[in-house]
Scaffold this motif. Structure first.
Motif, PDB file in Angstrom:
ATOM      1  N   TYR A 122       0.706  -1.140  -0.180  1.00  0.00           N
ATOM      2  CA  TYR A 122      -0.094  -0.097  -0.139  1.00  0.00           C
ATOM      3  C   TYR A 122       0.842   1.259  -0.093  1.00  0.00           C
ATOM      4  CZ  TYR A 122      -4.423  -2.059   1.300  1.00  0.00           C
ATOM      5  OH  TYR A 122      -5.771  -2.731   1.572  1.00  0.00           O
ATOM      6  N   THR A 123       0.543   2.054  -0.657  1.00  0.00           N
ATOM      7  CA  THR A 123       0.824   3.664  -0.624  1.00  0.00           C
ATOM      8  C   THR A 123       0.560   4.138   0.419  1.00  0.00           C
ATOM      9  OG1 THR A 123      -0.547   4.727  -2.033  1.00  0.00           O
ATOM     10  CG2 THR A 123       1.740   3.808  -3.250  1.00  0.00           C
ATOM     11  N   GLN A 124       0.989   5.224   0.940  1.00  0.00           N
ATOM     12  CA  GLN A 124       0.336   6.274   2.097  1.00  0.00           C
ATOM     13  C   GLN A 124      -1.246   6.550   1.572  1.00  0.00           C
ATOM     14  OE1 GLN A 124       2.748   9.361   3.229  1.00  0.00           O
ATOM     15  NE2 GLN A 124       3.597   8.412   4.681  1.00  0.00           N
ATOM     16  N   ALA A 125      -1.318   6.935   0.340  1.00  0.00           N
ATOM     17  CA  ALA A 125      -2.587   7.228  -0.392  1.00  0.00           C
ATOM     18  C   ALA A 125      -3.426   6.336  -0.217  1.00  0.00           C
ATOM     19  CB  ALA A 125      -2.485   7.721  -1.872  1.00  0.00           C
ATOM     20  N   SER A 157      -8.262   3.780   1.720  1.00  0.00           N
ATOM     21  CA  SER A 157      -8.973   2.454   2.148  1.00  0.00           C
ATOM     22  C   SER A 157      -9.704   2.745   3.577  1.00  0.00           C
ATOM     23  CB  SER A 157      -7.972   1.359   2.348  1.00  0.00           C
ATOM     24  OG  SER A 157      -7.486   1.019   1.381  1.00  0.00           O
ATOM     25  N   ILE A 158      -9.249   3.583   4.425  1.00  0.00           N
ATOM     26  CA  ILE A 158      -9.741   3.787   5.842  1.00  0.00           C
ATOM     27  C   ILE A 158     -10.538   5.293   5.698  1.00  0.00           C
ATOM     28  CG2 ILE A 158      -8.082   2.187   6.904  1.00  0.00           C
ATOM     29  CD1 ILE A 158      -6.523   4.579   7.747  1.00  0.00           C
ATOM     30  N   GLY A 159     -10.630   5.871   4.975  1.00  0.00           N
ATOM     31  CA  GLY A 159     -11.047   7.236   4.969  1.00  0.00           C
ATOM     32  C   GLY A 159     -10.578   8.457   5.546  1.00  0.00           C
ATOM     33  N   VAL A 160      -9.273   8.441   5.560  1.00  0.00           N
ATOM     34  CA  VAL A 160      -8.449   9.723   6.082  1.00  0.00           C
ATOM     35  C   VAL A 160      -7.618  10.397   5.136  1.00  0.00           C
ATOM     36  CG1 VAL A 160      -8.615   8.732   8.356  1.00  0.00           C
ATOM     37  CG2 VAL A 160      -6.455   8.242   6.887  1.00  0.00           C
ATOM     38  N   SER A 161      -7.002  11.123   5.506  1.00  0.00           N
ATOM     39  CA  SER A 161      -6.105  11.842   4.293  1.00  0.00           C
ATOM     40  C   SER A 161      -4.836  11.113   4.346  1.00  0.00           C
ATOM     41  CB  SER A 161      -5.876  13.366   4.786  1.00  0.00           C
ATOM     42  OG  SER A 161      -5.123  13.659   5.730  1.00  0.00           O
ATOM     43  N   ARG A 162      -3.712  11.291   3.336  1.00  0.00           N
ATOM     44  CA  ARG A 162      -2.529  10.824   3.090  1.00  0.00           C
ATOM     45  C   ARG A 162      -1.770  11.536   4.375  1.00  0.00           C
ATOM     46  NH1 ARG A 162       2.092  12.279   2.378  1.00  0.00           N
ATOM     47  NH2 ARG A 162       1.537  14.508   1.523  1.00  0.00           N
ATOM     48  N   GLN A 163      -2.146  12.814   4.652  1.00  0.00           N
ATOM     49  CA  GLN A 163      -1.340  13.523   5.882  1.00  0.00           C
ATOM     50  C   GLN A 163      -1.585  12.745   6.907  1.00  0.00           C
ATOM     51  OE1 GLN A 163      -2.899  14.913   3.197  1.00  0.00           O
ATOM     52  NE2 GLN A 163      -1.655  16.289   2.288  1.00  0.00           N
ATOM     53  N   THR A 164      -2.587  12.309   7.199  1.00  0.00           N
ATOM     54  CA  THR A 164      -2.723  11.381   8.471  1.00  0.00           C
ATOM     55  C   THR A 164      -2.025  10.364   8.547  1.00  0.00           C
ATOM     56  OG1 THR A 164      -5.167  12.570   8.599  1.00  0.00           O
ATOM     57  CG2 THR A 164      -4.746  10.524   9.933  1.00  0.00           C
ATOM     58  N   ILE A 165      -1.759   9.684   7.420  1.00  0.00           N
ATOM     59  CA  ILE A 165      -1.062   8.376   7.695  1.00  0.00           C
ATOM     60  C   ILE A 165       0.504   8.725   7.912  1.00  0.00           C
ATOM     61  CG2 ILE A 165      -0.204   6.229   6.216  1.00  0.00           C
ATOM     62  CD1 ILE A 165      -3.241   6.379   7.090  1.00  0.00           C
ATOM     63  N   ASN A 166       0.862   9.821   7.151  1.00  0.00           N
ATOM     64  CA  ASN A 166       2.458  10.360   7.293  1.00  0.00           C
ATOM     65  C   ASN A 166       2.501  10.674   8.793  1.00  0.00           C
ATOM     66  OD1 ASN A 166       4.732  11.119   6.163  1.00  0.00           O
ATOM     67  ND2 ASN A 166       4.170  13.270   6.444  1.00  0.00           N
ATOM     68  N   ALA A 167       1.565  11.470   9.446  1.00  0.00           N
ATOM     69  CA  ALA A 167       1.724  11.480  10.671  1.00  0.00           C
ATOM     70  C   ALA A 167       1.672  10.442  11.674  1.00  0.00           C
ATOM     71  CB  ALA A 167       0.779  12.771  11.203  1.00  0.00           C
ATOM     72  N   MET A 168       0.921   9.592  11.186  1.00  0.00           N
ATOM     73  CA  MET A 168       0.932   8.458  12.151  1.00  0.00           C
ATOM     74  C   MET A 168       2.189   7.903  12.071  1.00  0.00           C
ATOM     75  SD  MET A 168      -2.609   6.612  12.323  1.00  0.00           S
ATOM     76  CE  MET A 168      -3.225   6.816  10.574  1.00  0.00           C
ATOM     77  N   GLU A 169       2.926   7.719  11.042  1.00  0.00           N
ATOM     78  CA  GLU A 169       3.861   6.657  10.568  1.00  0.00           C
ATOM     79  C   GLU A 169       5.141   7.672  11.329  1.00  0.00           C
ATOM     80  OE1 GLU A 169       4.703   6.275   6.502  1.00  0.00           O
ATOM     81  OE2 GLU A 169       3.087   4.695   6.551  1.00  0.00           O
ATOM     82  N   LYS A 170       5.068   8.939  11.679  1.00  0.00           N
ATOM     83  CA  LYS A 170       6.067   9.775  12.166  1.00  0.00           C
ATOM     84  C   LYS A 170       5.860  10.018  13.613  1.00  0.00           C
ATOM     85  CE  LYS A 170       7.510  12.240   8.234  1.00  0.00           C
ATOM     86  NZ  LYS A 170       7.782  13.800   7.529  1.00  0.00           N
ATOM     87  N   ASN A 171       5.067   9.100  13.927  1.00  0.00           N
ATOM     88  CA  ASN A 171       4.527   9.312  15.433  1.00  0.00           C
ATOM     89  C   ASN A 171       4.199  10.753  15.912  1.00  0.00           C
ATOM     90  OD1 ASN A 171       5.097   6.344  16.061  1.00  0.00           O
ATOM     91  ND2 ASN A 171       6.922   6.822  15.910  1.00  0.00           N
ATOM     92  N   LEU A 216      -8.441   0.280  14.920  1.00  0.00           N
ATOM     93  CA  LEU A 216      -9.283  -0.931  14.585  1.00  0.00           C
ATOM     94  C   LEU A 216      -9.659  -0.943  13.113  1.00  0.00           C
ATOM     95  CD1 LEU A 216     -11.897  -0.891  17.359  1.00  0.00           C
ATOM     96  CD2 LEU A 216     -10.013  -2.577  17.196  1.00  0.00           C
ATOM     97  N   LYS A 217      -9.793   0.093  12.203  1.00  0.00           N
ATOM     98  CA  LYS A 217      -9.889   0.086  10.871  1.00  0.00           C
ATOM     99  C   LYS A 217      -8.703  -0.478  10.263  1.00  0.00           C
ATOM    100  CE  LYS A 217     -13.667   3.454  10.160  1.00  0.00           C
ATOM    101  NZ  LYS A 217     -13.508   4.708   9.313  1.00  0.00           N
ATOM    102  N   ILE A 218      -7.466  -0.062  10.625  1.00  0.00           N
ATOM    103  CA  ILE A 218      -6.313  -0.357  10.064  1.00  0.00           C
ATOM    104  C   ILE A 218      -6.044  -1.818  10.433  1.00  0.00           C
ATOM    105  CG2 ILE A 218      -3.739  -0.108  10.320  1.00  0.00           C
ATOM    106  CD1 ILE A 218      -4.528   3.108  10.742  1.00  0.00           C
ATOM    107  N   ALA A 219      -6.137  -2.265  11.753  1.00  0.00           N
ATOM    108  CA  ALA A 219      -5.948  -3.854  12.061  1.00  0.00           C
ATOM    109  C   ALA A 219      -6.708  -4.565  11.107  1.00  0.00           C
ATOM    110  CB  ALA A 219      -6.371  -3.806  13.489  1.00  0.00           C
ATOM    111  N   LYS A 220      -8.038  -4.231  10.941  1.00  0.00           N
ATOM    112  CA  LYS A 220      -9.084  -5.084  10.197  1.00  0.00           C
ATOM    113  C   LYS A 220      -8.353  -5.154   8.635  1.00  0.00           C
ATOM    114  CE  LYS A 220     -13.874  -5.655   8.937  1.00  0.00           C
ATOM    115  NZ  LYS A 220     -15.040  -4.978   9.214  1.00  0.00           N
ATOM    116  N   LEU A 221      -7.967  -4.097   8.137  1.00  0.00           N
ATOM    117  CA  LEU A 221      -7.567  -4.109   6.858  1.00  0.00           C
ATOM    118  C   LEU A 221      -6.494  -4.956   6.712  1.00  0.00           C
ATOM    119  CD1 LEU A 221      -7.913  -2.831   3.906  1.00  0.00           C
ATOM    120  CD2 LEU A 221      -6.020  -1.029   4.687  1.00  0.00           C
TER     121      LEU A 221
END
Length: 66
Positions: free
Chosen positions: A14-17, A22-36, A46-51
């Motif tokens: 998966y790319t960040q996008a 897939s989970i209904g958020v922005s790519r920036q949200t994924i980026n922020a999560m990955e950078k803690n 839970l959505k991420i875990a389910k995916l």
């Protein structure tokens, strides 16, 4: 809270996008999560875990200082 979201994303090709869409958020949200810099809500975790078909604890984990 730490995570191995970037690793799981790579394993599942998966790319960040892609993940964001897939989970209904922005790519920036994924980026922020990955950078803690952003701690996801329980629902989002839970959505991420389910995916990824993994327990939440295999993606997100607490550090001793959390």
């Amino acid at each position: 809270m730490k995570n191995n979201l970037k690793v799981q994303r790579a394993i599942h090709n998966y790319t960040q996008a892609d993940l964001a869409d897939s989970i209904g958020v922005s790519r920036q949200t994924i980026n922020a999560m990955e950078k803690n810099k952003y701690v996801p809500s329980t629902v989002l975790s839970l959505k991420i875990a389910k995916l990824f078909k993994l327990p939440v604890e295999e993606i997100f984990f607490l550090e001793e200082d959390d």
